[in-house]
Design a protein around this motif. Sequence first.
Motif, PDB file in Angstrom:
ATOM      1  N   PRO A  18       0.835  -1.208   0.000  1.00  0.00           N
ATOM      2  CA  PRO A  18       0.000   0.000   0.000  1.00  0.00           C
ATOM      3  C   PRO A  18       0.866   1.254   0.000  1.00  0.00           C
ATOM      4  O   PRO A  18       1.992   1.240   0.491  1.00  0.00           O
ATOM      5  CB  PRO A  18      -0.801  -0.130   1.295  1.00  0.00           C
ATOM      6  N   MET A  19       0.319   2.334  -0.544  1.00  0.00           N
ATOM      7  CA  MET A  19       1.060   3.580  -0.594  1.00  0.00           C
ATOM      8  C   MET A  19       0.180   4.740  -0.152  1.00  0.00           C
ATOM      9  O   MET A  19      -1.055   4.703  -0.277  1.00  0.00           O
ATOM     10  CB  MET A  19       1.580   3.826  -2.011  1.00  0.00           C
ATOM     11  N   GLU A  20       0.838   5.774   0.379  1.00  0.00           N
ATOM     12  CA  GLU A  20       0.142   6.994   0.751  1.00  0.00           C
ATOM     13  C   GLU A  20       1.051   8.178   0.469  1.00  0.00           C
ATOM     14  O   GLU A  20       2.210   8.203   0.891  1.00  0.00           O
ATOM     15  CB  GLU A  20      -0.243   6.998   2.241  1.00  0.00           C
ATOM     16  N   LEU A  21       0.527   9.163  -0.245  1.00  0.00           N
ATOM     17  CA  LEU A  21       1.231  10.407  -0.484  1.00  0.00           C
ATOM     18  C   LEU A  21       0.461  11.501   0.257  1.00  0.00           C
ATOM     19  O   LEU A  21      -0.744  11.659   0.069  1.00  0.00           O
ATOM     20  CB  LEU A  21       1.291  10.729  -1.982  1.00  0.00           C
ATOM     21  N   ARG A  22       1.195  12.253   1.064  1.00  0.00           N
ATOM     22  CA  ARG A  22       0.527  13.178   1.959  1.00  0.00           C
ATOM     23  C   ARG A  22       0.420  14.582   1.373  1.00  0.00           C
ATOM     24  O   ARG A  22       1.337  15.064   0.709  1.00  0.00           O
ATOM     25  CB  ARG A  22       1.276  13.224   3.294  1.00  0.00           C
ATOM     26  N   ASN A  61      -7.203   4.350 -12.070  1.00  0.00           N
ATOM     27  CA  ASN A  61      -6.133   3.402 -11.736  1.00  0.00           C
ATOM     28  C   ASN A  61      -6.107   2.980 -10.265  1.00  0.00           C
ATOM     29  O   ASN A  61      -5.045   2.660  -9.730  1.00  0.00           O
ATOM     30  CB  ASN A  61      -4.761   3.980 -12.114  1.00  0.00           C
ATOM     31  N   GLY A  62      -7.255   2.990  -9.596  1.00  0.00           N
ATOM     32  CA  GLY A  62      -7.338   2.497  -8.231  1.00  0.00           C
ATOM     33  C   GLY A  62      -6.923   3.483  -7.149  1.00  0.00           C
ATOM     34  O   GLY A  62      -6.860   3.123  -5.974  1.00  0.00           O
ATOM     35  N   PHE A  63      -6.639   4.718  -7.502  1.00  0.00           N
ATOM     36  CA  PHE A  63      -6.270   5.720  -6.512  1.00  0.00           C
ATOM     37  C   PHE A  63      -7.504   6.274  -5.796  1.00  0.00           C
ATOM     38  O   PHE A  63      -8.575   6.376  -6.373  1.00  0.00           O
ATOM     39  CB  PHE A  63      -5.512   6.868  -7.180  1.00  0.00           C
ATOM     40  N   GLU A  64      -7.299   6.635  -4.549  1.00  0.00           N
ATOM     41  CA  GLU A  64      -8.339   7.268  -3.750  1.00  0.00           C
ATOM     42  C   GLU A  64      -7.715   8.390  -2.938  1.00  0.00           C
ATOM     43  O   GLU A  64      -6.508   8.393  -2.673  1.00  0.00           O
ATOM     44  CB  GLU A  64      -8.970   6.271  -2.759  1.00  0.00           C
ATOM     45  N   ALA A  65      -8.568   9.329  -2.510  1.00  0.00           N
ATOM     46  CA  ALA A  65      -8.117  10.362  -1.584  1.00  0.00           C
ATOM     47  C   ALA A  65      -9.286  10.731  -0.695  1.00  0.00           C
ATOM     48  O   ALA A  65     -10.437  10.727  -1.127  1.00  0.00           O
ATOM     49  CB  ALA A  65      -7.611  11.592  -2.339  1.00  0.00           C
ATOM     50  N   GLU A  66      -8.985  11.016   0.553  1.00  0.00           N
ATOM     51  CA  GLU A  66     -10.029  11.363   1.508  1.00  0.00           C
ATOM     52  C   GLU A  66      -9.831  12.784   1.994  1.00  0.00           C
ATOM     53  O   GLU A  66      -8.747  13.146   2.480  1.00  0.00           O
ATOM     54  CB  GLU A  66     -10.036  10.404   2.692  1.00  0.00           C
ATOM     55  N   PHE A  67     -10.869  13.586   1.856  1.00  0.00           N
ATOM     56  CA  PHE A  67     -10.846  14.959   2.347  1.00  0.00           C
ATOM     57  C   PHE A  67     -11.173  14.944   3.843  1.00  0.00           C
ATOM     58  O   PHE A  67     -12.254  14.485   4.248  1.00  0.00           O
ATOM     59  CB  PHE A  67     -11.868  15.804   1.597  1.00  0.00           C
ATOM     60  N   LYS A  68     -10.247  15.429   4.657  1.00  0.00           N
ATOM     61  CA  LYS A  68     -10.453  15.506   6.101  1.00  0.00           C
ATOM     62  C   LYS A  68     -10.333  16.949   6.519  1.00  0.00           C
ATOM     63  O   LYS A  68      -9.224  17.482   6.672  1.00  0.00           O
ATOM     64  CB  LYS A  68      -9.437  14.636   6.839  1.00  0.00           C
ATOM     65  N   LYS A  69     -11.480  17.565   6.729  1.00  0.00           N
ATOM     66  CA  LYS A  69     -11.496  18.995   7.038  1.00  0.00           C
ATOM     67  C   LYS A  69     -10.798  19.287   8.360  1.00  0.00           C
ATOM     68  O   LYS A  69     -10.062  20.273   8.485  1.00  0.00           O
ATOM     69  CB  LYS A  69     -12.937  19.498   7.076  1.00  0.00           C
ATOM     70  N   SER A  70     -11.026  18.428   9.339  1.00  0.00           N
ATOM     71  CA  SER A  70     -10.455  18.671  10.670  1.00  0.00           C
ATOM     72  C   SER A  70      -8.937  18.620  10.650  1.00  0.00           C
ATOM     73  O   SER A  70      -8.274  19.273  11.457  1.00  0.00           O
ATOM     74  CB  SER A  70     -11.000  17.651  11.666  1.00  0.00           C
ATOM     75  N   THR A  72      -7.223  19.219   7.730  1.00  0.00           N
ATOM     76  CA  THR A  72      -6.863  19.958   6.490  1.00  0.00           C
ATOM     77  C   THR A  72      -5.947  19.120   5.615  1.00  0.00           C
ATOM     78  O   THR A  72      -4.890  19.567   5.173  1.00  0.00           O
ATOM     79  CB  THR A  72      -6.228  21.326   6.803  1.00  0.00           C
ATOM     80  N   SER A  73      -6.378  17.875   5.398  1.00  0.00           N
ATOM     81  CA  SER A  73      -5.542  16.967   4.605  1.00  0.00           C
ATOM     82  C   SER A  73      -6.319  16.370   3.453  1.00  0.00           C
ATOM     83  O   SER A  73      -7.553  16.315   3.463  1.00  0.00           O
ATOM     84  CB  SER A  73      -4.994  15.844   5.482  1.00  0.00           C
ATOM     85  N   PHE A  74      -5.576  15.903   2.474  1.00  0.00           N
ATOM     86  CA  PHE A  74      -6.154  15.259   1.293  1.00  0.00           C
ATOM     87  C   PHE A  74      -5.112  14.271   0.782  1.00  0.00           C
ATOM     88  O   PHE A  74      -4.552  14.418  -0.291  1.00  0.00           O
ATOM     89  CB  PHE A  74      -6.502  16.318   0.239  1.00  0.00           C
ATOM     90  N   HIS A  75      -4.860  13.237   1.560  1.00  0.00           N
ATOM     91  CA  HIS A  75      -3.812  12.268   1.234  1.00  0.00           C
ATOM     92  C   HIS A  75      -4.264  11.306   0.138  1.00  0.00           C
ATOM     93  O   HIS A  75      -5.413  10.854   0.122  1.00  0.00           O
ATOM     94  CB  HIS A  75      -3.431  11.462   2.473  1.00  0.00           C
ATOM     95  N   LEU A  76      -3.340  10.962  -0.726  1.00  0.00           N
ATOM     96  CA  LEU A  76      -3.603  10.051  -1.851  1.00  0.00           C
ATOM     97  C   LEU A  76      -3.172   8.640  -1.462  1.00  0.00           C
ATOM     98  O   LEU A  76      -2.056   8.460  -0.961  1.00  0.00           O
ATOM     99  CB  LEU A  76      -2.814  10.510  -3.077  1.00  0.00           C
ATOM    100  N   TYR A  89       3.793  13.137  -8.372  1.00  0.00           N
ATOM    101  CA  TYR A  89       2.405  13.428  -8.053  1.00  0.00           C
ATOM    102  C   TYR A  89       2.298  14.819  -7.437  1.00  0.00           C
ATOM    103  O   TYR A  89       3.094  15.195  -6.575  1.00  0.00           O
ATOM    104  CB  TYR A  89       1.845  12.375  -7.084  1.00  0.00           C
ATOM    105  N   PHE A  90       1.295  15.554  -7.900  1.00  0.00           N
ATOM    106  CA  PHE A  90       1.104  16.918  -7.435  1.00  0.00           C
ATOM    107  C   PHE A  90      -0.279  17.077  -6.806  1.00  0.00           C
ATOM    108  O   PHE A  90      -1.291  16.691  -7.404  1.00  0.00           O
ATOM    109  CB  PHE A  90       1.238  17.915  -8.593  1.00  0.00           C
ATOM    110  N   CYS A  91      -0.293  17.667  -5.642  1.00  0.00           N
ATOM    111  CA  CYS A  91      -1.535  18.046  -4.985  1.00  0.00           C
ATOM    112  C   CYS A  91      -1.810  19.516  -5.322  1.00  0.00           C
ATOM    113  O   CYS A  91      -0.889  20.341  -5.302  1.00  0.00           O
ATOM    114  CB  CYS A  91      -1.389  17.853  -3.474  1.00  0.00           C
TER     115      CYS A  91
END
Lengths: 115, 115
Positions: A18-22, A61-70, A72-76, A89-91
């Motif tokens: 698994p991978m996560e880009l912050r 391609n199976g990527f997801e991201a979750e918006f977390k307001k509390s 202030t993140s949007f990790h891939l 990868y660019f946010c």
Amino acid sequence: AQSVTQLDSQVPVFEEAPMELRCNYSSSVPPYLFWYVQYPNQGLQLLLKYTSAATLVKGINGFEAEFKKSETSFHLTKPSAHMSDAAEYFCVVSETYSSASKIIFGSGTRLSIRP
Amino acid sequence: NAGVTQTPKFRVLKTGQSMTLLCAQDMNHEYMYWYRQDPGMGLRLIHYSVGEGTTAKGEVPDGYNVSRLKKQNFLLGLESAAPSQTSVYFCASSNPQGYSNQPQHFGDGTRLSIL
């Protein structure tokens, strides 16, 4: 004023792991958030976008991201990395009610995949 | 199925020379942008246009000029090239969506070296 921070300039991941880009953002109004991917010698391609309809966004391609307001993140994330995912990868953050100039790119995270 | 096309793809200039980069899009997009990409800095907006005949400065406009005489074309000019302008240049286009203007479609880039 809005800003976006990609916390890691490089992320190595083993193939099929698994991978996560912050990504963390700052915005004074509800933001639109995006992840783009750039393969070598190519332009940027849209992976996914958050526009307030749902906090968990599914992209190509199976990527997801979750918006977390509390947070202030949007990790891939992706549950299983493939060799073909090696890229930069660019946010990106864009404020609602903004002009075309109010689009801010993160500095990028280079994802490398180890066999 | 061209999308956004940039010409030329590569160019080497001598300091003081001038040149024009051409961007053409076939998606009837209203907005067009010019970015430069430098290592570790993400994409920085040079100039942008929200419609035919209009242009505006972005984050790093000095040393560049632009024109949008036709809706489908956005030209970036360097009047007197300097080594600091060595970079990869990306053109993008988009349409307004509600109160935002995403997503952007990118060309494959122009690699410019100034000696």
